[in-house]
Design a protein around this motif. Sequence first.
Motif, short mmCIF file in Angstrom:
data_model
loop_
_atom_site.label_atom_id
_atom_site.label_comp_id
_atom_site.label_asym_id
_atom_site.label_seq_id
_atom_site.Cartn_x
_atom_site.Cartn_y
_atom_site.Cartn_z
N UNK A 76 -16.88 1.58 6.75
CA UNK A 76 -15.61 2.27 6.51
C UNK A 76 -14.74 1.46 5.54
N UNK A 77 -13.85 2.17 4.85
CA UNK A 77 -12.86 1.55 3.98
C UNK A 77 -11.47 1.70 4.59
N UNK A 78 -10.69 0.64 4.49
CA UNK A 78 -9.34 0.64 5.05
C UNK A 78 -8.38 0.02 4.04
N UNK A 79 -7.18 0.56 3.96
CA UNK A 79 -6.14 -0.07 3.15
C UNK A 79 -5.46 -1.17 3.96
N UNK A 80 -5.21 -2.29 3.30
CA UNK A 80 -4.55 -3.41 3.97
C UNK A 80 -3.08 -3.10 4.18
N UNK A 81 -2.41 -3.96 4.94
CA UNK A 81 -0.99 -3.79 5.20
C UNK A 81 -0.14 -3.87 3.94
N UNK A 82 -0.65 -4.57 2.92
CA UNK A 82 0.12 -4.73 1.68
C UNK A 82 0.40 -3.39 1.03
N UNK A 83 -0.51 -2.44 1.14
CA UNK A 83 -0.32 -1.12 0.54
C UNK A 83 0.83 -0.38 1.24
N UNK A 84 0.90 -0.51 2.55
CA UNK A 84 1.97 0.17 3.29
C UNK A 84 3.31 -0.52 3.05
#
Length: 420
Positions: free
Chosen positions: A173-181
């Motif tokens: 799976x791919x996940x966006x890190x907290x930096x994007x949010x």
Amino acid sequence: MTPDELIISYAVKINDGSGVLVGALSQDYTYVFTAKHVLSATNQVTRSGVQLQIIDEPYLHPTLDCAVIKVEFQKDVKQRNWLGNVSSGAALSFAGFPDTNANTDIPYKIYTGHLNSTLSDVVVCNLNNSPAQDAIVGMSGGGLYHVYDGYPYLMGVEFRMDDEEEPLRWGRIRCFSMAIFEEIIAQHDLALMAPSFMACFSQLKDDIFNFNAANPANVVKLHKKLHEFADMLIDLGLPPPHELMTRYNKKLLVGHETQAAVLDKDLWVAYFEFIIVCALIDEQKNIDEDYIKDLDKRRRFVYSGSNAHWIRHLSEILKAAKSTLDEHGIMIISSPQEEAPCLPDEEDLEEVIDDIASAPITGTGGRIDDVHGEVYRTYTVAHMKGLRNKYVLKKHREYGHARASEQLKIFRDYYNEVIK
């Protein structure tokens, strides 16, 4: 709670997808992080089967598949986000609400896996047993966690399987890190991402100075006076936890702690007690920039979340003292050890100092000179709970017999025996 219980307590269902609750520096709302593609014209967010009120329209990333929703304030959300790097192969957990579990007694699922890679704020996770895409439909927007020292830290939010070709979408799976949010939050000038108690020390006041005395009645007056003093410091402008966190960051932690520990509630409860004690001893009512700068060279606070005996960290603490304090400075440590001794034994102190002083100077291979070693002997190192045990719990009858007006003086004079 177990790590899995904590992970599920922060999981929400959004329409036919998933999301994760994250604290904000606000008591007006809590964030939900999710994938943009799970949203619709009309959205519904439920937590443990209870629908949450949505505040405003969702905040969308301009190009990426992620979104932030504000929901009604959730007091119990103290989500810890992972700060820093995680080594390849580290154990991870992924939670959400797959369609396969819909309308069952257990609508959620937690997959375990391990870190594959992190690149350009995209975290790739290999899930154990390689589930197919059909098995995780409905989990888009779910939280990806790294469990460290028994506690789950949010690392990212899932938005898709990893491979472009559907036949290859097995278990990754791919996940966006907290930096994007954080980018979304900054773009829309929203409250910073952090537990709500970081907004003001007033939210921690109920947790300070909880004295488990043999006769609780003896410390009621002291407890009341300390809380009144705490209220005064807040009213006169005590900087909020998030401002102090920005100022000190890892300097608040014993060296072995990860950076994520700066958001531990126990740290900030203990720091609040520390600053109250300092203000009482110094007879200082206004905790402003000048006072904090002056305090930095005289007294420092450090925190460890470890249950190990605090003397094991004495070498780390003394080295931190050498790098931050003037001679004769004081280091105060807080840790979970309830029966902690107030001060290290003289033998423990001598052994640690001798070990530090015998270390070679970088690049010379020689021993640190005696003058350098003697500097370590000028520092005082004490434990917060040890101070409480010695000067409150063992003295509870004295407080009980004294008038209300004498409580803070007795407390200050005892603590001043150590904290000069």
